[in-house]
Each structure stands twice: as structure tokens, then as C-alpha cells.
Design a protein around this motif. Structure first.
Motif, PDB file in Angstrom:
ATOM      1  N   LYS A  11       0.731  -1.273   0.090  1.00 24.79           N
ATOM      2  CA  LYS A  11      -0.033   0.007   0.051  1.00 24.79           C
ATOM      3  C   LYS A  11       0.859   1.206   0.060  1.00 24.79           C
ATOM      4  O   LYS A  11       0.217   2.483  -0.159  1.00 24.79           O
ATOM      5  N   GLY A  12       2.063   1.070   0.409  1.00 28.40           N
ATOM      6  CA  GLY A  12       2.901   2.240   0.176  1.00 28.40           C
ATOM      7  C   GLY A  12       2.702   3.216   1.405  1.00 28.40           C
ATOM      8  O   GLY A  12       2.308   2.700   2.662  1.00 28.40           O
ATOM      9  N   LYS A  13       2.607   4.490   1.040  1.00 30.05           N
ATOM     10  CA  LYS A  13       2.205   5.487   2.018  1.00 30.05           C
ATOM     11  C   LYS A  13       0.642   5.889   1.895  1.00 30.05           C
ATOM     12  O   LYS A  13       0.212   6.804   2.641  1.00 30.05           O
ATOM     13  N   ARG A  14      -0.210   5.011   1.232  1.00 29.66           N
ATOM     14  CA  ARG A  14      -1.415   5.380   1.309  1.00 29.66           C
ATOM     15  C   ARG A  14      -2.240   4.803   2.583  1.00 29.66           C
ATOM     16  O   ARG A  14      -1.418   3.812   3.217  1.00 29.66           O
ATOM     17  N   ASP A  15      -3.355   5.086   3.016  1.00 33.50           N
ATOM     18  CA  ASP A  15      -4.014   4.699   3.964  1.00 33.50           C
ATOM     19  C   ASP A  15      -4.429   3.336   4.000  1.00 33.50           C
ATOM     20  O   ASP A  15      -4.691   2.617   4.698  1.00 33.50           O
ATOM     21  N   LEU A  16      -5.224   3.075   2.782  1.00 32.62           N
ATOM     22  CA  LEU A  16      -5.376   1.743   2.318  1.00 32.62           C
ATOM     23  C   LEU A  16      -5.171   1.102   1.379  1.00 32.62           C
ATOM     24  O   LEU A  16      -4.462   1.668   0.384  1.00 32.62           O
ATOM     25  N   GLN A  17      -5.292  -0.341   1.269  1.00 33.30           N
ATOM     26  CA  GLN A  17      -4.605  -1.057   0.341  1.00 33.30           C
ATOM     27  C   GLN A  17      -5.949  -1.329  -0.570  1.00 33.30           C
ATOM     28  O   GLN A  17      -6.815  -1.978  -0.151  1.00 33.30           O
ATOM     29  N   GLU A  18      -5.996  -0.649  -2.010  1.00 37.46           N
ATOM     30  CA  GLU A  18      -6.959  -0.837  -2.800  1.00 37.46           C
ATOM     31  C   GLU A  18      -6.857  -1.850  -3.827  1.00 37.46           C
ATOM     32  O   GLU A  18      -7.611  -1.891  -4.837  1.00 37.46           O
ATOM     33  N   ASP A  19      -5.812  -2.419  -3.901  1.00 38.41           N
ATOM     34  CA  ASP A  19      -5.150  -3.185  -4.984  1.00 38.41           C
ATOM     35  C   ASP A  19      -5.328  -4.662  -4.361  1.00 38.41           C
ATOM     36  O   ASP A  19      -5.462  -5.251  -3.393  1.00 38.41           O
ATOM     37  N   ALA A  20      -5.714  -5.529  -5.571  1.00 32.77           N
ATOM     38  CA  ALA A  20      -6.000  -6.926  -5.191  1.00 32.77           C
ATOM     39  C   ALA A  20      -5.412  -7.800  -6.637  1.00 32.77           C
ATOM     40  O   ALA A  20      -5.131  -7.278  -7.433  1.00 32.77           O
ATOM     41  N   ILE A  21      -4.650  -8.897  -6.073  1.00 34.64           N
ATOM     42  CA  ILE A  21      -4.034  -9.719  -7.197  1.00 34.64           C
ATOM     43  C   ILE A  21      -4.209 -11.114  -6.851  1.00 34.64           C
ATOM     44  O   ILE A  21      -3.982 -11.552  -5.465  1.00 34.64           O
ATOM     45  N   ALA A  22      -4.286 -11.784  -7.687  1.00 34.04           N
ATOM     46  CA  ALA A  22      -4.366 -13.385  -7.940  1.00 34.04           C
ATOM     47  C   ALA A  22      -3.832 -13.953  -9.119  1.00 34.04           C
ATOM     48  O   ALA A  22      -3.836 -13.418 -10.311  1.00 34.04           O
ATOM     49  N   TYR A  23      -3.585 -15.169  -9.162  1.00 35.80           N
ATOM     50  CA  TYR A  23      -2.649 -15.824 -10.368  1.00 35.80           C
ATOM     51  C   TYR A  23      -2.910 -17.107 -10.240  1.00 35.80           C
ATOM     52  O   TYR A  23      -3.400 -17.696  -9.311  1.00 35.80           O
ATOM     53  N   GLY A  24      -2.920 -17.797 -11.466  1.00 38.77           N
ATOM     54  CA  GLY A  24      -3.174 -19.272 -11.685  1.00 38.77           C
ATOM     55  C   GLY A  24      -2.461 -19.585 -12.673  1.00 38.77           C
ATOM     56  O   GLY A  24      -2.147 -19.266 -13.684  1.00 38.77           O
ATOM     57  N   LEU A  25      -1.410 -20.951 -12.298  1.00 33.92           N
ATOM     58  CA  LEU A  25      -0.492 -21.276 -13.248  1.00 33.92           C
ATOM     59  C   LEU A  25      -0.637 -22.845 -13.047  1.00 33.92           C
ATOM     60  O   LEU A  25      -0.375 -23.158 -11.835  1.00 33.92           O
ATOM     61  N   HIS A  26      -0.702 -23.549 -14.038  1.00 35.21           N
ATOM     62  CA  HIS A  26      -1.127 -24.976 -14.091  1.00 35.21           C
ATOM     63  C   HIS A  26       0.175 -25.571 -14.799  1.00 35.21           C
ATOM     64  O   HIS A  26       0.170 -25.559 -15.933  1.00 35.21           O
ATOM     65  N   GLU A  27       1.264 -26.100 -13.877  1.00 34.22           N
ATOM     66  CA  GLU A  27       2.563 -26.645 -14.639  1.00 34.22           C
ATOM     67  C   GLU A  27       2.214 -27.712 -15.829  1.00 34.22           C
ATOM     68  O   GLU A  27       2.742 -27.940 -16.662  1.00 34.22           O
ATOM     69  N   ASP A  28       1.162 -28.636 -15.491  1.00 34.64           N
ATOM     70  CA  ASP A  28       0.942 -29.727 -16.301  1.00 34.64           C
ATOM     71  C   ASP A  28       0.326 -29.215 -17.715  1.00 34.64           C
ATOM     72  O   ASP A  28       0.527 -30.134 -18.671  1.00 34.64           O
ATOM     73  N   LEU A  29      -0.696 -28.215 -17.724  1.00 30.26           N
ATOM     74  CA  LEU A  29      -1.201 -27.655 -18.781  1.00 30.26           C
ATOM     75  C   LEU A  29      -0.673 -26.622 -19.631  1.00 30.26           C
ATOM     76  O   LEU A  29      -0.830 -26.242 -20.739  1.00 30.26           O
ATOM     77  N   ASN A  30       0.361 -26.064 -18.688  1.00 32.28           N
ATOM     78  CA  ASN A  30       1.082 -24.720 -19.236  1.00 32.28           C
ATOM     79  C   ASN A  30       0.385 -23.488 -19.162  1.00 32.28           C
ATOM     80  O   ASN A  30       1.189 -22.677 -18.771  1.00 32.28           O
ATOM     81  N   PRO A  31      -0.818 -23.362 -19.620  1.00 31.27           N
ATOM     82  CA  PRO A  31      -1.427 -21.831 -19.439  1.00 31.27           C
ATOM     83  C   PRO A  31      -1.598 -21.433 -18.219  1.00 31.27           C
ATOM     84  O   PRO A  31      -1.668 -22.148 -17.225  1.00 31.27           O
ATOM     85  N   GLY A  32      -1.421 -20.067 -17.954  1.00 27.39           N
ATOM     86  CA  GLY A  32      -1.529 -19.641 -16.743  1.00 27.39           C
ATOM     87  C   GLY A  32      -2.283 -18.146 -16.877  1.00 27.39           C
ATOM     88  O   GLY A  32      -2.495 -17.703 -18.277  1.00 27.39           O
ATOM     89  N   PHE A  33      -2.493 -17.250 -15.885  1.00 32.05           N
ATOM     90  CA  PHE A  33      -3.033 -15.992 -15.799  1.00 32.05           C
ATOM     91  C   PHE A  33      -2.589 -15.246 -14.610  1.00 32.05           C
ATOM     92  O   PHE A  33      -2.255 -15.914 -13.614  1.00 32.05           O
ATOM     93  N   VAL A  34      -2.744 -14.109 -14.609  1.00 31.81           N
ATOM     94  CA  VAL A  34      -2.542 -13.015 -13.639  1.00 31.81           C
ATOM     95  C   VAL A  34      -3.744 -12.155 -13.525  1.00 31.81           C
ATOM     96  O   VAL A  34      -4.057 -11.696 -14.649  1.00 31.81           O
ATOM     97  N   VAL A  35      -4.414 -11.856 -12.641  1.00 35.48           N
ATOM     98  CA  VAL A  35      -5.452 -11.020 -12.331  1.00 35.48           C
ATOM     99  C   VAL A  35      -5.085  -9.861 -11.384  1.00 35.48           C
ATOM    100  O   VAL A  35      -4.506 -10.032 -10.389  1.00 35.48           O
ATOM    101  N   LEU A  36      -4.956  -8.399 -12.004  1.00 34.60           N
ATOM    102  CA  LEU A  36      -4.616  -7.532 -11.150  1.00 34.60           C
ATOM    103  C   LEU A  36      -5.535  -6.263 -10.924  1.00 34.60           C
ATOM    104  O   LEU A  36      -6.040  -6.048 -12.022  1.00 34.60           O
ATOM    105  N   ALA A  37      -6.460  -5.953 -10.167  1.00 39.19           N
ATOM    106  CA  ALA A  37      -7.226  -4.845  -9.789  1.00 39.19           C
ATOM    107  C   ALA A  37      -6.747  -3.982  -9.058  1.00 39.19           C
ATOM    108  O   ALA A  37      -6.097  -4.060  -7.958  1.00 39.19           O
ATOM    109  N   ASP A  38      -7.060  -2.431  -9.463  1.00 34.17           N
ATOM    110  CA  ASP A  38      -6.826  -1.495  -8.619  1.00 34.17           C
ATOM    111  C   ASP A  38      -7.968  -0.676  -8.407  1.00 34.17           C
ATOM    112  O   ASP A  38      -8.603  -0.148  -9.040  1.00 34.17           O
TER     113      ASP A  38
END
Length: 114
Positions: A11-38
Motif C-alpha cells: 500500500k506504500g504511503k496510502r491509508d488503504l490497500q485498494e489493490d488485489a492480485i491473484a494468479y493461476g499457473l498450471h504446470e501440467d497444462l502450461n497456460p496461466g494467468f494473472v489478475v490485477l485490480a486497482d
């Protein structure tokens, strides 16, 4: 091709953390993704909005990626569909929590596929 993902938010110097992040990576199948929201600063409940969107999109993409990604032409339609669903989750939350009216977030969803 191999991917290595690390995720962190600060959150740095901000009062609130308004970011969110998640990811999915599947080694067996190769594809993956990242989701980042602010969460939109200055708007009501930005942290809630970003959390709702990241959770919704992560769950939907994880279900799809576990079976492999659709072809490249279908990825755009898939992302459109799941972002509309995530947006609907915000609308539902606002309908149940009137004080959250006006909340919003941005979202970025890179898809990793070789």
C-alpha cells in the motif's frame, strides 16, 4: 516455455490497500494467468471492488485453465464474458450495500500461453 510468477502488493504511503492480485499457473497444462485490480482511489469501497473482481475472475479463469485454454480467437470472448460477470458481482454487492454505490476498480488480465 516456462513461467515463474511472483505476486506482491504494497500500500506504500496510502491509508488503504485498494489493490488485489491473484494468479493461476498450471504446470501440467502450461497456460496461466494473472489478475490485477486497482480499486478506484477517491471512490467508495475501492478495496472491496478490487477484491470482488479479482476473486470472481480468478475463480472463472481457474476453472477454464484447468482444462486448457480455448484457442486464441476465443480468449477475447472468454475475457469479455468473465469481466462482465465480475462487473455484475459489483452491481449485486452495491444493490445489497447501498453505501457502496459508486465503487469501482480497474482490471488487467494477462494470459500466459505458449
Amino acid at each position: 516455455m516456462m513461467y515463474d510468477i511472483a505476486a506482491a502488493i504494497d500500500k506504500g504511503k496510502r491509508d488503504l490497500q485498494e489493490d488485489a492480485i491473484a494468479y493461476g499457473l498450471h504446470e501440467d497444462l502450461n497456460p496461466g494467468f494473472v489478475v490485477l485490480a486497482d480499486g478506484m482511489g477517491g471512490h467508495v469501497a475501492g478495496s472491496t471492488a478490487s477484491g470482488l473482481v479479482v476473486n470472481s475472475i480468478h475463480d472463472d479463469l481457474a476453472a477454464v485453465v484447468s482444462n486448457g485454454l480455448p484457442n486464441e480467437e476465443q480468449i477475447s470472448d472468454l475475457l469479455h464474458e468473465i469481466t462482465l460477470k465480475a462487473n455484475a458481482s459489483i452491481a449485486t454487492y452495491v444493490a445489497d450495500n447501498v453505501a457502496a454505490e459508486g465503487m469501482g476498480t480497474t482490471v488487467v488480465i494477462p494470459i500466459l500461453h505458449a
